[in-house]
Write a protein that holds these residues in place. Structure first.
Motif, PDB file in Angstrom:
ATOM      1  N   PHE A 184       0.305  -9.464   5.458  1.00 24.89           N
ATOM      2  CA  PHE A 184      -0.156  -8.190   4.903  1.00 24.89           C
ATOM      3  C   PHE A 184       0.131  -7.035   5.849  1.00 24.89           C
ATOM      4  CE2 PHE A 184      -3.789  -5.173   4.449  1.00 24.89           C
ATOM      5  CZ  PHE A 184      -3.440  -4.643   3.214  1.00 24.89           C
ATOM      6  N   VAL A 185      -0.166  -7.221   7.133  1.00 25.15           N
ATOM      7  CA  VAL A 185       0.091  -6.166   8.121  1.00 25.15           C
ATOM      8  C   VAL A 185       1.589  -5.905   8.247  1.00 25.15           C
ATOM      9  CG1 VAL A 185      -0.057  -5.560  10.567  1.00 25.15           C
ATOM     10  CG2 VAL A 185      -2.043  -6.545   9.403  1.00 25.15           C
ATOM     11  N   ALA A 186       2.375  -6.967   8.342  1.00 22.55           N
ATOM     12  CA  ALA A 186       3.822  -6.797   8.503  1.00 22.55           C
ATOM     13  C   ALA A 186       4.430  -6.050   7.320  1.00 22.55           C
ATOM     14  CB  ALA A 186       4.491  -8.165   8.657  1.00 22.55           C
ATOM     15  N   CYS A 187       3.991  -6.378   6.118  1.00 24.55           N
ATOM     16  CA  CYS A 187       4.556  -5.753   4.917  1.00 24.55           C
ATOM     17  C   CYS A 187       4.088  -4.315   4.734  1.00 24.55           C
ATOM     18  CB  CYS A 187       4.196  -6.573   3.682  1.00 24.55           C
ATOM     19  SG  CYS A 187       5.008  -8.191   3.617  1.00 24.55           S
ATOM     20  N   ASN A 188       3.010  -3.929   5.420  1.00 23.24           N
ATOM     21  CA  ASN A 188       2.476  -2.572   5.272  1.00 23.24           C
ATOM     22  C   ASN A 188       2.489  -1.776   6.567  1.00 23.24           C
ATOM     23  OD1 ASN A 188       1.282  -2.320   2.373  1.00 23.24           O
ATOM     24  ND2 ASN A 188       0.599  -4.343   3.062  1.00 23.24           N
ATOM     25  N   ARG A 189       3.207  -2.255   7.571  1.00 22.54           N
ATOM     26  CA  ARG A 189       3.169  -1.619   8.878  1.00 22.54           C
ATOM     27  C   ARG A 189       3.596  -0.153   8.823  1.00 22.54           C
ATOM     28  NH1 ARG A 189       2.436  -3.036  13.960  1.00 22.54           N
ATOM     29  NH2 ARG A 189       2.267  -5.233  13.384  1.00 22.54           N
ATOM     30  N   GLU A 190       4.682   0.155   8.141  1.00 21.07           N
ATOM     31  CA  GLU A 190       5.144   1.543   8.079  1.00 21.07           C
ATOM     32  C   GLU A 190       4.080   2.444   7.471  1.00 21.07           C
ATOM     33  OE1 GLU A 190       8.795   1.527   5.929  1.00 21.07           O
ATOM     34  OE2 GLU A 190       9.925   0.502   7.512  1.00 21.07           O
ATOM     35  N   MET A 220      -3.912  -4.562  12.381  1.00 19.85           N
ATOM     36  CA  MET A 220      -2.714  -4.085  13.071  1.00 19.85           C
ATOM     37  C   MET A 220      -3.031  -3.720  14.527  1.00 19.85           C
ATOM     38  SD  MET A 220      -0.152  -0.905  12.115  1.00 19.85           S
ATOM     39  CE  MET A 220      -1.312   0.398  12.595  1.00 19.85           C
ATOM     40  N   LYS A 221      -4.175  -3.095  14.753  1.00 13.96           N
ATOM     41  CA  LYS A 221      -4.549  -2.656  16.108  1.00 13.96           C
ATOM     42  C   LYS A 221      -5.245  -3.757  16.902  1.00 13.96           C
ATOM     43  CE  LYS A 221      -3.843   1.025  17.135  1.00 13.96           C
ATOM     44  NZ  LYS A 221      -2.607   1.706  17.613  1.00 13.96           N
ATOM     45  N   LEU A 246       0.801  -1.219   0.000  1.00 14.44           N
ATOM     46  CA  LEU A 246       0.000   0.000   0.000  1.00 14.44           C
ATOM     47  C   LEU A 246       0.838   1.274   0.000  1.00 14.44           C
ATOM     48  CD1 LEU A 246      -2.599  -1.142   2.685  1.00 14.44           C
ATOM     49  CD2 LEU A 246      -2.921  -1.135   0.205  1.00 14.44           C
ATOM     50  N   GLY A 247       2.017   1.221   0.590  1.00 15.27           N
ATOM     51  CA  GLY A 247       2.854   2.410   0.711  1.00 15.27           C
ATOM     52  C   GLY A 247       3.975   2.435  -0.304  1.00 15.27           C
ATOM     53  N   ALA A 248       5.050   3.131   0.032  1.00 21.39           N
ATOM     54  CA  ALA A 248       6.165   3.309  -0.903  1.00 21.39           C
ATOM     55  C   ALA A 248       7.000   2.052  -1.058  1.00 21.39           C
ATOM     56  CB  ALA A 248       7.050   4.466  -0.431  1.00 21.39           C
ATOM     57  N   ARG A 249       7.024   1.216   0.000  1.00 24.47           N
ATOM     58  CA  ARG A 249       7.847   0.007  -0.068  1.00 24.47           C
ATOM     59  C   ARG A 249       7.362  -1.005   0.952  1.00 24.47           C
ATOM     60  NH1 ARG A 249      11.939   0.047   3.965  1.00 24.47           N
ATOM     61  NH2 ARG A 249      11.939   1.940   5.226  1.00 24.47           N
ATOM     62  N   CYS A 250       7.805  -2.232   0.796  1.00 28.37           N
ATOM     63  CA  CYS A 250       7.464  -3.295   1.736  1.00 28.37           C
ATOM     64  C   CYS A 250       8.215  -3.089   3.047  1.00 28.37           C
ATOM     65  CB  CYS A 250       7.811  -4.656   1.123  1.00 28.37           C
ATOM     66  SG  CYS A 250       7.563  -6.051   2.236  1.00 28.37           S
ATOM     67  N   SER A 251       7.511  -3.144   4.151  1.00 28.51           N
ATOM     68  CA  SER A 251       8.134  -2.935   5.456  1.00 28.51           C
ATOM     69  C   SER A 251       8.987  -4.116   5.890  1.00 28.51           C
ATOM     70  CB  SER A 251       7.053  -2.678   6.519  1.00 28.51           C
ATOM     71  OG  SER A 251       6.314  -1.514   6.217  1.00 28.51           O
ATOM     72  N   VAL A 252       8.846  -5.253   5.229  1.00 29.79           N
ATOM     73  CA  VAL A 252       9.611  -6.440   5.593  1.00 29.79           C
ATOM     74  C   VAL A 252      10.897  -6.543   4.792  1.00 29.79           C
ATOM     75  CG1 VAL A 252       9.612  -8.969   5.628  1.00 29.79           C
ATOM     76  CG2 VAL A 252       7.593  -7.715   6.389  1.00 29.79           C
ATOM     77  N   CYS A 253      10.796  -6.486   3.463  1.00 30.88           N
ATOM     78  CA  CYS A 253      11.974  -6.707   2.623  1.00 30.88           C
ATOM     79  C   CYS A 253      12.483  -5.444   1.947  1.00 30.88           C
ATOM     80  CB  CYS A 253      11.685  -7.771   1.567  1.00 30.88           C
ATOM     81  SG  CYS A 253      10.542  -7.241   0.280  1.00 30.88           S
ATOM     82  N   GLY A 254      11.727  -4.351   2.038  1.00 32.27           N
ATOM     83  CA  GLY A 254      12.169  -3.095   1.451  1.00 32.27           C
ATOM     84  C   GLY A 254      11.886  -2.941  -0.026  1.00 32.27           C
ATOM     85  N   SER A 255      11.251  -3.926  -0.650  1.00 33.87           N
ATOM     86  CA  SER A 255      10.964  -3.869  -2.080  1.00 33.87           C
ATOM     87  C   SER A 255       9.917  -2.798  -2.387  1.00 33.87           C
ATOM     88  CB  SER A 255      10.469  -5.228  -2.562  1.00 33.87           C
ATOM     89  OG  SER A 255       9.932  -5.147  -3.861  1.00 33.87           O
ATOM     90  N   ALA A 256      10.092  -2.126  -3.527  1.00 35.33           N
ATOM     91  CA  ALA A 256       9.084  -1.169  -3.988  1.00 35.33           C
ATOM     92  C   ALA A 256       7.926  -1.886  -4.660  1.00 35.33           C
ATOM     93  CB  ALA A 256       9.709  -0.167  -4.965  1.00 35.33           C
ATOM     94  N   ALA A 300      -8.572  -1.907   1.763  1.00 31.21           N
ATOM     95  CA  ALA A 300      -7.422  -2.676   2.238  1.00 31.21           C
ATOM     96  C   ALA A 300      -6.716  -1.961   3.385  1.00 31.21           C
ATOM     97  CB  ALA A 300      -6.444  -2.918   1.088  1.00 31.21           C
ATOM     98  N   GLU A 301      -6.665  -0.640   3.338  1.00 31.48           N
ATOM     99  CA  GLU A 301      -6.069   0.121   4.446  1.00 31.48           C
ATOM    100  C   GLU A 301      -6.927   0.024   5.694  1.00 31.48           C
ATOM    101  OE1 GLU A 301      -3.610   3.650   2.177  1.00 31.48           O
ATOM    102  OE2 GLU A 301      -5.799   3.672   2.074  1.00 31.48           O
ATOM    103  N   ILE A 302      -8.243   0.051   5.520  1.00 33.11           N
ATOM    104  CA  ILE A 302      -9.145  -0.117   6.655  1.00 33.11           C
ATOM    105  C   ILE A 302      -8.878  -1.453   7.346  1.00 33.11           C
ATOM    106  CG2 ILE A 302     -11.553  -0.474   7.337  1.00 33.11           C
ATOM    107  CD1 ILE A 302     -11.073   2.426   6.767  1.00 33.11           C
TER     108      ILE A 302
END
Length: 523
Positions: free
Chosen positions: A213-219, A392-393, A26-36, A384-386
């Motif tokens: 999904f949460v881990a990869c989009n946490r940031e 996450m919470k 969802l964001g600029a990059r994956c929070s787990v592996c850093g991939s765009a 998906a963000e919802i």
């Protein structure tokens, strides 16, 4: 969601997929592996959402029925993207591609699955049925029919109209059978090729679930949370009105509630029991408030719907008298009584929900509720963000979302899809039967055919083009009895936002019928 490139010319939205982690980014990059991530396209508006709960089992079951297996999506991250259609129509997203379409066919009252090019490529090696090989034809075959003499092999038994996988040498694609498998080789028109192509090559995704999904989009999720919480805090700072949350029991109001809790600590909850809520929703709202230690203000519509339905007839998408009677009136009275100094209310309105909400701003006001200011902190979020935020919470959500409901509201709402109404039949047959019986009595008294109810035409006073086309194709006359159009005025009983005393005058479009009332028994 972060601004994504949009192909406005053909109504496409660009999404990104992390091939290494196997999920949507969802964001600029994956929070787990850093991939765009790798880009792929879905149809607009792109309000993509996870496939979860019963929806997962239903989709896998349809794929097994059609192709003998669901292996390509088992234990993989799968998402739905709602697109325009006659009724429920979802693009199926897996492995970073649109692999098929899930649609509800109104005449047959069945969900159907159709593969797209990438889906046929994934399923062809493992499918044990509905696979047809062709040869002896050349040229561009997309959208073309193929004669039975060009069918070289058939795997499995199927009927005319069933989805099939077409193979021609190294090329694979989706198709539709135009003859039963037993008769296909002798048929003049054996099948139609929807698409055909060489292997595209995107990698298969590893197993993934909601935690992935949460881990990869946490940031990204934490970033949009900070922004929304900051907006709420900035607005309420120094104001003396109570902060509340309009808590319907749906996912969007739940996310708004989570943000309000982060922003102010203990907001009070506003809930309108329309008298038409799913029992699961009422129980969930009360349980959530108790478990979170939040004060719940419940507005009760009581018998308002029952008292007015014989006068106004079934609500319609273009005649939603029920919203005023069962929602707006009761909540207006509650706010006036419980919050005489006014309230600032966080709501779950999102721009992607509908065209009417596409221009939603952070601060809005309803002229019928002068002592309430509404804040819309999730206005720019996609579904998906919802869901990512809820997971996450660790927020407890309405259990109906695990029963293949995309939206949750009044169980007989005219704005729900025919597929959702059939879903209500599955889990609450008694509620379904009561309203269906009322609708059939209403139709009979006005000279309307049973299809007026069975195919969902009752949901409109003025049919949209897609439903007019369906009625014409079936030769249905939906004009009803001799009493035609025009307006009459009716006295509406119940909480009113317009006048004191609980009564107001309403225009009643006499689109159909002879004015014969039939009492509906509340479940």
């Amino acid at each position: 969601m972060d601004a994504q490139p949009r192909n406005a010319a053909n109504g496409k939205e660009t999404m990104r997929w992390c091939d290494a982690c196997g999920t949507l980014i969802l964001g600029a990059r994956c929070s787990v592996c850093g991939s765009a991530g790798r880009e792929f396209e879905v149809n607009s508006p792109g309000d993509i959402r996870p496939c979860m709960g019963d929806s997962r089992g239903i989709l896998e079951g349809l794929l097994r029925d059609a192709f003998g297996t669901a292996a390509p999506i088992e234990r993989k991250a799968v998402f739905f993207n709602k697109v325009p259609g006659e009724d429920r129509t979802d693009e199926i997203v897996a492995h970073g591609s649109v692999i098929g379409i899930l649609r509800f066919d109104i005449p047959s009252e069945r969900l159907q699955v159709e593969l797209r090019l990438r889906g046929a490529e994934l399923f062809a090696p493992v499918a044990s049925k509905n696979v047809v090989s062709i040869s002896g034809v050349s040229g561009h075959l997309k959208g073309k029919g193929v004669a039975g003499e060009n069918v070289s092999a058939i795997i499995g038994e199927f009927r005319s109209g069933d989805p099939i996988i077409v193979r021609k040498g190294t090329k694979t694609g989706p198709g539709v059978a135009m003859a039963d498998s037993a008769d296909m080789r002798s048929a003049e028109k054996a099948l139609r090729v929807r698409d055909l192509g060489a292997p595209s090559g995107p990698p298969l995704s590893p197993d993934a679930d909601d935690r992935t999904f949460v881990a990869c989009n946490r940031e990204h999720l934490e970033s949009i949370e900070r922004r929304a919480v900051g907006e709420i805090r900035s607005y309420v700072k120094g104001r003396k009105q109570s902060v509340t949350v309009s808590f319907s029991g749906g996912k969007d109001s739940l996310a708004a509630c989570g943000l309000a809790i982060e922003a102010v600590g203990s907001p009070e909850l506003l809930f309108t029991d329309t008298g038409l809520e799913f029992p699961e929703t009422v129980a969930y709202v009360r349980r959530f408030a108790e478990e979170k230690g939040l004060k719940l203000h419940a507005a009760e519509a009581g018998s308002a719907f029952r008292d007015n339905v014989d006068t106004f007839g079934p609500p319609a998408k273009d005649f939603r008298w029920c919203c005023k009677v069962c929602k707006l009136g009761p909540i207006t009275d509650l706010i006036a009584r419980d919050f005489p100094r006014g309230t600032v209310t966080c709501e779950g309105n999102r721009s992607l929900e509908s065209f009417s909400r596409s221009g939603t701003e952070f601060v809005s006001r309803n002229p019928f509720v002068p002592n309430q200011t509404n804040l819309n902190p999730v206005r720019d979020w996609c579904a998906a963000e919802i869901w990512g935020y809820i997971w996450m919470k660790g927020l407890d959500y309405n259990p109906l979302y695990n029963r293949d409901f995309e939206r949750i509201g009044c169980y007989l709402c005219a704005s729900c899809l025919a597929s959702e109404w059939r879903n209500t039949k599955r889990i609450h047959p008694e509620m379904y039967s009561d309203w269906e019986a009322y609708l059939h009595r209403y139709a009979e008294s006005r000279g309307l055919p049973p299809e007026y109810v069975d195919l969902g035409f009752w949901r409109w006073k003025v049919l949209p083009p897609k439903m007019r086309q369906l009625a014409d194709s079936m030769g249905l006359d939906l004009r009803g009895g001799p009493e035609g159009g025009g307006m009459s005025m009716k006295l509406m009983k119940g909480a009113s936002v317009c006048v004191a005393g609980g009564y107001s005058m309403e225009p009643w479009p006499r689109c159909r019928g002879r004015g014969i009332s039939r009492t509906w028994r509340m479940p």
